[in-house]
Structures are given as structure tokens and as C-alpha cells.
Design a protein around this motif. Structure first.
Motif, mmCIF file in Angstrom:
data_model
loop_
_atom_site.group_PDB
_atom_site.id
_atom_site.type_symbol
_atom_site.label_atom_id
_atom_site.label_comp_id
_atom_site.label_asym_id
_atom_site.label_seq_id
_atom_site.Cartn_x
_atom_site.Cartn_y
_atom_site.Cartn_z
ATOM 1 N N GLU A 188 101.705 113.782 -80.494
ATOM 2 C CA GLU A 188 101.030 112.917 -79.512
ATOM 3 C C GLU A 188 99.609 113.418 -79.250
ATOM 4 O O GLU A 188 98.649 112.656 -79.260
ATOM 5 N N ALA A 189 99.497 114.731 -79.029
ATOM 6 C CA ALA A 189 98.186 115.309 -78.728
ATOM 7 C C ALA A 189 97.236 115.174 -79.917
ATOM 8 O O ALA A 189 96.054 114.842 -79.752
ATOM 9 N N ALA A 190 97.765 115.440 -81.129
ATOM 10 C CA ALA A 190 96.919 115.348 -82.317
ATOM 11 C C ALA A 190 96.405 113.923 -82.516
ATOM 12 O O ALA A 190 95.244 113.706 -82.895
ATOM 13 N N THR A 191 97.262 112.947 -82.272
ATOM 14 C CA THR A 191 96.859 111.551 -82.421
ATOM 15 C C THR A 191 95.819 111.161 -81.371
ATOM 16 O O THR A 191 94.857 110.430 -81.666
ATOM 17 N N LEU A 192 96.001 111.662 -80.151
ATOM 18 C CA LEU A 192 95.012 111.380 -79.110
ATOM 19 C C LEU A 192 93.646 111.966 -79.473
ATOM 20 O O LEU A 192 92.614 111.312 -79.319
ATOM 21 N N VAL A 193 93.650 113.190 -79.964
ATOM 22 C CA VAL A 193 92.390 113.845 -80.341
ATOM 23 C C VAL A 193 91.728 113.096 -81.499
ATOM 24 O O VAL A 193 90.506 112.854 -81.487
ATOM 25 N N LEU A 194 92.533 112.732 -82.491
ATOM 26 C CA LEU A 194 91.985 112.003 -83.632
ATOM 27 C C LEU A 194 91.426 110.652 -83.197
ATOM 28 O O LEU A 194 90.327 110.248 -83.603
ATOM 29 N N GLY A 195 92.163 109.939 -82.353
ATOM 30 C CA GLY A 195 91.687 108.648 -81.882
ATOM 31 C C GLY A 195 90.407 108.761 -81.081
ATOM 32 O O GLY A 195 89.485 107.946 -81.228
ATOM 33 N N ALA A 196 90.316 109.796 -80.224
ATOM 34 C CA ALA A 196 89.096 109.997 -79.442
ATOM 35 C C ALA A 196 87.914 110.324 -80.349
ATOM 36 O O ALA A 196 86.789 109.868 -80.122
ATOM 37 N N GLY A 197 88.174 111.136 -81.396
ATOM 38 C CA GLY A 197 87.099 111.479 -82.329
ATOM 39 C C GLY A 197 86.575 110.271 -83.079
ATOM 40 O O GLY A 197 85.359 110.080 -83.211
ATOM 41 N N VAL A 198 87.499 109.445 -83.584
ATOM 42 C CA VAL A 198 87.085 108.230 -84.296
ATOM 43 C C VAL A 198 86.324 107.292 -83.355
ATOM 44 O O VAL A 198 85.285 106.724 -83.707
ATOM 45 N N ALA A 199 86.830 107.155 -82.130
ATOM 46 C CA ALA A 199 86.168 106.276 -81.160
ATOM 47 C C ALA A 199 84.766 106.777 -80.815
ATOM 48 O O ALA A 199 83.842 105.980 -80.637
ATOM 49 N N ALA A 200 84.587 108.098 -80.736
ATOM 50 C CA ALA A 200 83.267 108.654 -80.429
ATOM 51 C C ALA A 200 82.273 108.365 -81.552
ATOM 52 O O ALA A 200 81.118 108.019 -81.296
ATOM 53 N N VAL A 201 82.720 108.521 -82.800
ATOM 54 C CA VAL A 201 81.836 108.217 -83.932
ATOM 55 C C VAL A 201 81.486 106.729 -83.955
ATOM 56 O O VAL A 201 80.326 106.347 -84.175
ATOM 57 N N VAL A 202 82.493 105.884 -83.710
ATOM 58 C CA VAL A 202 82.235 104.443 -83.659
ATOM 59 C C VAL A 202 81.281 104.112 -82.521
ATOM 60 O O VAL A 202 80.359 103.300 -82.680
ATOM 61 N N SER A 203 81.463 104.753 -81.376
ATOM 62 C CA SER A 203 80.579 104.501 -80.235
ATOM 63 C C SER A 203 79.140 104.884 -80.551
ATOM 64 O O SER A 203 78.202 104.145 -80.230
ATOM 65 N N GLY A 204 78.951 106.057 -81.189
ATOM 66 C CA GLY A 204 77.607 106.461 -81.576
ATOM 67 C C GLY A 204 76.980 105.494 -82.564
ATOM 68 O O GLY A 204 75.788 105.186 -82.484
ATOM 69 N N THR A 205 77.786 105.003 -83.506
ATOM 70 C CA THR A 205 77.275 104.048 -84.489
ATOM 71 C C THR A 205 76.898 102.727 -83.821
ATOM 72 O O THR A 205 75.869 102.117 -84.153
ATOM 73 N N ILE A 206 77.721 102.267 -82.878
ATOM 74 C CA ILE A 206 77.398 101.040 -82.144
ATOM 75 C C ILE A 206 76.124 101.235 -81.332
ATOM 76 O O ILE A 206 75.279 100.335 -81.250
ATOM 77 N N PHE A 207 75.966 102.412 -80.734
ATOM 78 C CA PHE A 207 74.749 102.709 -79.982
ATOM 79 C C PHE A 207 73.530 102.596 -80.895
ATOM 80 O O PHE A 207 72.510 102.005 -80.533
ATOM 81 N N GLY A 208 73.617 103.184 -82.095
ATOM 82 C CA GLY A 208 72.516 103.082 -83.041
ATOM 83 C C GLY A 208 72.269 101.657 -83.493
ATOM 84 O O GLY A 208 71.116 101.232 -83.646
ATOM 85 N N ALA A 209 73.360 100.883 -83.710
ATOM 86 C CA ALA A 209 73.204 99.483 -84.110
ATOM 87 C C ALA A 209 72.531 98.675 -83.007
ATOM 88 O O ALA A 209 71.700 97.785 -83.279
ATOM 89 N N TYR A 210 72.889 98.975 -81.749
ATOM 90 C CA TYR A 210 72.233 98.302 -80.624
ATOM 91 C C TYR A 210 70.732 98.565 -80.640
ATOM 92 O O TYR A 210 69.913 97.640 -80.480
ATOM 93 N N LEU A 211 70.333 99.832 -80.840
ATOM 94 C CA LEU A 211 68.916 100.168 -80.881
ATOM 95 C C LEU A 211 68.225 99.490 -82.053
ATOM 96 O O LEU A 211 67.086 98.993 -81.939
ATOM 97 N N LEU A 212 68.890 99.453 -83.196
ATOM 98 C CA LEU A 212 68.328 98.791 -84.382
ATOM 99 C C LEU A 212 68.088 97.308 -84.120
ATOM 100 O O LEU A 212 67.005 96.779 -84.409
ATOM 101 N N ILE A 213 69.074 96.625 -83.566
ATOM 102 C CA ILE A 213 68.957 95.187 -83.305
ATOM 103 C C ILE A 213 67.880 94.925 -82.254
ATOM 104 O O ILE A 213 67.052 94.009 -82.402
ATOM 105 N N GLN A 214 67.873 95.728 -81.205
ATOM 106 C CA GLN A 214 66.899 95.517 -80.141
ATOM 107 C C GLN A 214 65.469 95.724 -80.641
ATOM 108 O O GLN A 214 64.566 94.962 -80.294
#
Length: 614
Positions: A521-547
């Protein structure tokens, strides 16, 4: 001493530290203005201009040479490379047939150090590279290190003001004059590399040959001039400058760029006042002195762009034999900080004067147009190169590991506590709750239903909306709601779906049905949080690119994230024996990745030399 890298602006610790410094310096700058203290400590003699600031008799047939550079002291490599160009006694520039001699005077236009003006930051990011560059050039000078060199003046920018101008004052305003009738002890300026500081205040006026004068105006953080400074320049213009003097004004930021679209017009109003102050000065009898502001220099934006102001004597392409050149405004902020884009710049900036029109003999607006030579806009880097660079923002998560790591920690804490809430509320973990949905839309609805029953976490999601709304900037309300709302929705959906996909693809069935042990359970939570953080950073960059590429917004936020160390620039100017001024805009497209003695540099002429007739 370790050579510092360029500042990582999206590090949470730095963002918090900078925010606190801005708040404190803004508060104490209003109640204890350092400029007024400097004026009391270094009063101006009413007899004559400070002799150290009088260069009118220098130059001769070879001409008088001086430099302007702004926004230094970020990455060591870039500041070092630019200092080498400034200190080269015979600078070879691609596009010119003959080498350029070293300047007698160097004027720094603001933001001499990043991210904050501590003594350590000045030493490591500004003083050290300048001294290293001078040391590397000395064997080629064939003269002793202690020989008197050129003079150095500095105008403070917003980053220099973050400590109330204390460190700046100690470094650049160390010199003190003996005043008759006062118990003052004269004190020499500071030697930095091979340059000597001469100023006693954060603002100054330099008397140059050919009836040229340079005014450097300190507008503090709030963008206003203190009374002592206004009186100083008024006194200089009335008593020491001959009639019809030609004035170069150095200001800390380009208040004419983008201000027409800004909600707050304060920046342009302050620029409008400062840029025409010399032209409004009258003598004791009330007769206009006839001074003319020919050239305005600034930094703060880390690129090169040249504007011409309409209705100020000519056009950008006019020959000096036909009519004088229009008032020219140049942004040359390429001294060492991260690069800013140019493709978002408006070809024409129009600023209505409104109630100030009556003061300008009926002039209703000021119009600034990006100049061009041979059909090429006077911008550096070129717009197409700038636009292509913005795509690097898609790598935001990797380029800003501090930001990504902070988001990972926030997501991990959020989903762990939400999982505990889910177990208490529904007797199953968050992972089991999400994994039961086969499609992204049912998963999204199920996640929303869980949040409705978890008021604390729902409140956190709404607070995040406020953060994205704030980040959208000071624009029209509808634009802010749309930009901030779209960014928030993309981040929320991206975090959920990346977590859901991680559970569906990576986790074993025992995790999805809730029968796995706590370790899985803990390993899956950590992995999910890590993937979500990378996706969030990429979305942040995409927002800046589009703007930026789509709407011309967030130019500073986008390029501070990608920290491009290229396309540096500075200005070298020459006043000839007849009083004409020639300006050479010099660029450095590539900065060596490592610092070493005599690493080849390849400076280039950004555009053809610009001539101002006497």
C-alpha cells in the motif's frame, strides 16, 4: 570557492525567502528610505559637480568610450564571460572591421546580483567573476595590476533593494567626499577587479564630452523618486548643465513595455515622469533650459530590444544629415541573468497620457515602436529563436527538481491522509476506492464524491484554486478566472488520472482489492505521488508554454523556469570629437559551459551601429 550556478527560482525555500525579503524591503523602504540617508551622508556641493564624475575633457581624437550593461551576478559563467568582454583592451566583434578599445566608464543598470543582495551573494556572484576576468586579461595588458583602471558606476534594481540597499551602498557607494565645515573623513571608493567605484549615492549624473550627460535614476521598489533625488537632478540640470544639453537617462526597468495592457498604470506613469524630467527643467527666470533626452537605457528584462519614440525628432531610419534621430529606448539586460524571450513583445506600444496631456502641449499619447535595420527587428534573440526556446518549458519537472520534490511531498501527504479518511468513512483504502473504476470519467466522479465527504481535503483543493488564480497575474478579471481556472482544472485532473493509471497499471491485484499488506500500500502511494508530481510539473510547464507562445503572458515565469544561459548583450558607446555618439550593441550568443582562462568567446554585433548626431 565554489562557483555558483544560475538561480533555481522554483525552489520553495528560495521563493519563500524572496517573498519575505520583498515584503520587508517594501515596508521598511517606505518608512526608512536609504536614498534619503545617502543624501544626508553625502551632501552635494553647490559649487561644482563632483570632479570624479566630470569626463568632459577626456577622449580627444580617439573619442570617449563608455559601456552599459545590466542584470549581472546570477550564474558565474555568464557574468565572468561578460566581464571578460568589458575588460578586453582590444575587443574583436564579429561584424566590425576594427577592434573596440576598453571603455573608460562602465555603468551597470540594475540587479547586480541574484537572488538577494547579501554580502556573500555579491562576493560570489558579482565580485569574484569580475576579479577573475580582470586577472585573466592582465597578461595581455602588459601593465601592473595596481595601475589605475576604468571607473564603475551602478544603478540599483529591485533585487539590490531587497535588503533596503544596505549591501549595495557598502559596495558601490563607499566613496565619501570631504565637506567644508563638516567633520567628514574622505574615503576612497572600492576597487572591483580593475574598476574603481566613484559614486556616493545610488543615483548620479555624469558629465560626458560633447555636451552629453548621463543621468542614472533610482526609482526604488515602489517606482517613485524621493524628494532629495528630484532636487538633485533639478539642481544639476539648472546649475551645472549648459542649455540644450543632450541627456542619456538610465532607469531600472522598461516602464513603457507592456504597460498599456497592465491593470495598474503606475509603472508607466513613473517612467513617463522620469524620462521627461530633464526636459521640464527651467532656469531661475522660468525659461526652459532646452535639455533633450536622446537615449534611455534600461535592463530588468534580460534581452536586447531597441524602441524609437514617435514625435521626438525623427525616425529610426532617418539619416543624420536630414533630421535628427528619434528618441531611442534600449533594453540591454543581458549581463548574466537567465535569458528573457522577445517573441511576446508588441511591435508598437501606445500609452495615452490622459490628464497629463495638458502638461505636454496637447500631446495625447506616447508611442514606442520597435526599430529595425535592413528589414530586421532590433531584438536579440530573434523572435523565432525565442519562440522555439519556450518549448523547453515542457521539461519543467526535470529542470526544477526542487519544485517537483515539493509537489511530491504535498501529494504524498494529501493522498495518505485521504486514504485514512476513506478507510474510516468507507472501510476501504483510497487505492481500492479508485481502482474499482474502469474508466477515467467514473474515476473522476468517484474521486469528487469522496472529496465532498472529506471537508478538509476539499478545502485544500479549493485553496489550490486560489493559488493558481493568483499565479495567473494581474490581468482583466475574466482572463484571470479563465487562465487560473483552466490551470487548476488541468492540475487536478492530471494528478487524479496519473494516480489512477499508476494503480491500474503498476499495482498488483492485491493492492486494488485491498488485501495487500501495508508495505505494498505504501509503495503504491509513493509511486502514485511521484508520477503525479512529474505530471503536475509537466502541466505547469505546458501552461507556461501555452500562455507565452499563445497569449504573450508569463514571459518571466516561463524563462526563469528554463534558465537559458545564452544571448548575452551589452552596449559600448563612443562620443567623437564633434560630439556625435555611436552605439555598438554587442551580443554573446554562446557562454562557455566551464570557466577557464582564455576560453574563446565570440561576441557579435547585434545590429549595425546606431549614430546620434551632435
Amino acid at each position: 570557492m565554489a562557483r555558483p550556478e544560475m538561480t533555481h527560482w522554483y525552489t520553495p525555500k528560495l521563493a519563500l525567502k524572496t517573498g519575505v525579503r520583498v515584503l520587508l524591503s517594501s515596508i521598511f523602504g517606505n518608512f526608512a528610505d536609504r536614498r534619503e540617508i545617502m543624501a544626508l551622508d553625502a551632501p552635494v556641493s553647490d559649487a561644482a559637480l563632483d570632479p570624479a564624475m566630470d569626463y568632459s575633457a577626456e577622449g580627444g581624437a580617439a573619442g570617449f568610450w563608455f559601456d552599459y550593461m545590466s542584470d549581472t551576478g546570477d550564474g558565474y559563467d555568464a557574468t565572468y564571460a561578460m566581464a571578460r568582454l568589458l575588460s578586453d583592451p582590444a575587443l574583436l566583434v564579429r561584424g566590425l572591421d576594427a577592434p573596440l578599445p576598453q571603455a573608460r566608464v562602465v555603468v551597470l543598470g540594475g540587479d547586480e546580483v541574484y537572488p538577494d543582495p547579501s554580502q556573500q551573494a555579491y562576493q560570489e556572484r558579482f565580485i569574484a567573476p569580475l576579479e577573475q576576468a580582470t586577472a585573466d586579461e592582465l597578461p595581455y595588458r602588459e601593465r601592473d595590476y595596481g595601475t589605475e583602471g576604468p571607473d564603475l558606476y551602478a544603478l540599483p534594481g529591485n533585487h539590490d533593494w531587497y535588503d533596503g540597499l544596505i549591501a549595495f551602498g557598502h559596495l558601490f557607494c563607499r566613496r565619501r567626499l570631504a565637506i567644508d565645515g563638516q567633520a567628514t573623513v574622505p574615503r576612497p571608493g572600492r576597487i572591483i577587479g580593475n574598476w574603481s567605484t566613484q559614486q556616493t549615492r545610488s543615483y548620479f549624473a555624469l558629465k560626458l564630452p560633447g555636451n552629453w550627460w548621463l543621468w542614472a535614476v533610482d526609482s526604488q521598489l515602489a517606482g517613485y523618486l524621493d524628494k532629495a533625488q528630484v532636487e538633485y537632478f533639478a539642481y544639476v540640470g539648472r546649475n551645472w548643465m549648459p542649455p540644450a544639453a543632450q541627456v542619456i537617462v538610465a532607469v531600472a526597468s522598461p516602464g513603457w513595455i507592456g504597460a498599456a495592457q497592465a491593470v495598474d498604470q503606475t509603472a508607466f506613469e513613473q517612467f513617463d515622469y522620469v524620462s521627461t524630467l530633464a526636459e521640464r527643467i527651467r532656469d531661475g527666470a522660468g525659461t526652459p533650459m532646452g535639455h533633450r533626452v536622446r537615449l534611455i537605457l534600461t535592463g530588468d528584462h534580460h534581452h536586447y530590444v531597441r524602441h524609437e519614440e514617435e514625435g521626438t525628432g525623427g525616425t529610426a531610419e532617418s539619416a543624420s544629415s536630414v533630421q535628427p534621430r528619434a528618441r531611442t529606448l534600449i533594453v540591454a539586460g543581458g549581463g548574466g541573468a537567465f535569458l528573457h524571450p522577445t517573441h511576446h513583445l508588441n511591435p508598437v506600444e501606445r500609452h495615452p497620457l490622459g490628464r497629463r496631456a495638458e502638461e505636454r502641449n496637447g500631446l495625447r499619447e506616447r508611442v514606442f515602436r520597435i526599430a529595425a535595420q535592413d528589414g530586421q527587428e532590433a531584438v536579440y534573440p530573434p523572435r523565432d529563436v525565442s519562440r522555439a526556446m519556450t518549448w523547453s518549458a515542457l521539461g519543467f519537472a526535470a529542470l526544477n527538481p526542487g519544485f517537483t520534490g515539493a509537489i511530491f511531498g504535498i501529494y504524498l501527504l494529501f493522498i495518505w491522509t485521504l486514504s485514512l479518511w476513506s478507510e474510516a468513512l468507507q472501510d476501504r483504502t483510497l487505492l481500492a476506492h479508485i481502482a474499482q473504476f474502469d474508466g477515467w470519467w467514473p474515476a473522476l466522479k468517484g474521486y469528487g464524491a469522496l472529496l465532498v465527504d472529506a471537508p478538509l481535503h476539499l478545502g485544500i483543493v479549493l485553496v489550490s484554486f486560489a493559488a493558481y488564480f493568483y499565479f495567473a497575474g494581474r490581468v482583466r478579471p475574466m482572463v484571470r478566472w479563465l487562465s487560473g481556472g483552466a490551470h487548476w482544472a488541468a492540475q487536478s485532473i492530471g494528478a487524479l488520472l496519473s494516480g489512477w493509471m499508476t494503480v491500474r497499471v503498476m499495482a498488483p491485484p492485491s493492492v486494488m482489492d485491498g488485501s495487500a499488506g501495508a508495505g505494498w500500500e505504501a509503495a503504491t502511494l509513493v509511486l502514485g505521488a511521484g508520477v503525479a508530481a512529474v505530471v503536475s510539473g509537466t502541466i505547469f510547464g505546458a501552461y507556461l508554454l501555452i500562455q507565452l507562445n499563445g497569449f504573450g503572458r508569463h514571459f518571466n515565469e516561463a524563462f526563469s523556469a528554463i534558465r537559458i544561459d545564452r544571448y548575452r548583450n551589452f552596449l559600448r558607446m563612443r562620443i567623437d570629437a564633434d560630439g556625435g555618439l555611436t552605439l555598438y550593441p554587442i551580443g554573446l550568443r554562446e557562454v562557455p559551459a566551464t570557466v577557464g582562462s582564455r576560453v574563446p568567446l565570440d561576441p557579435e554585433l547585434i545590429e549595425k551601429p546606431i549614430y546620434f548626431e551632435p
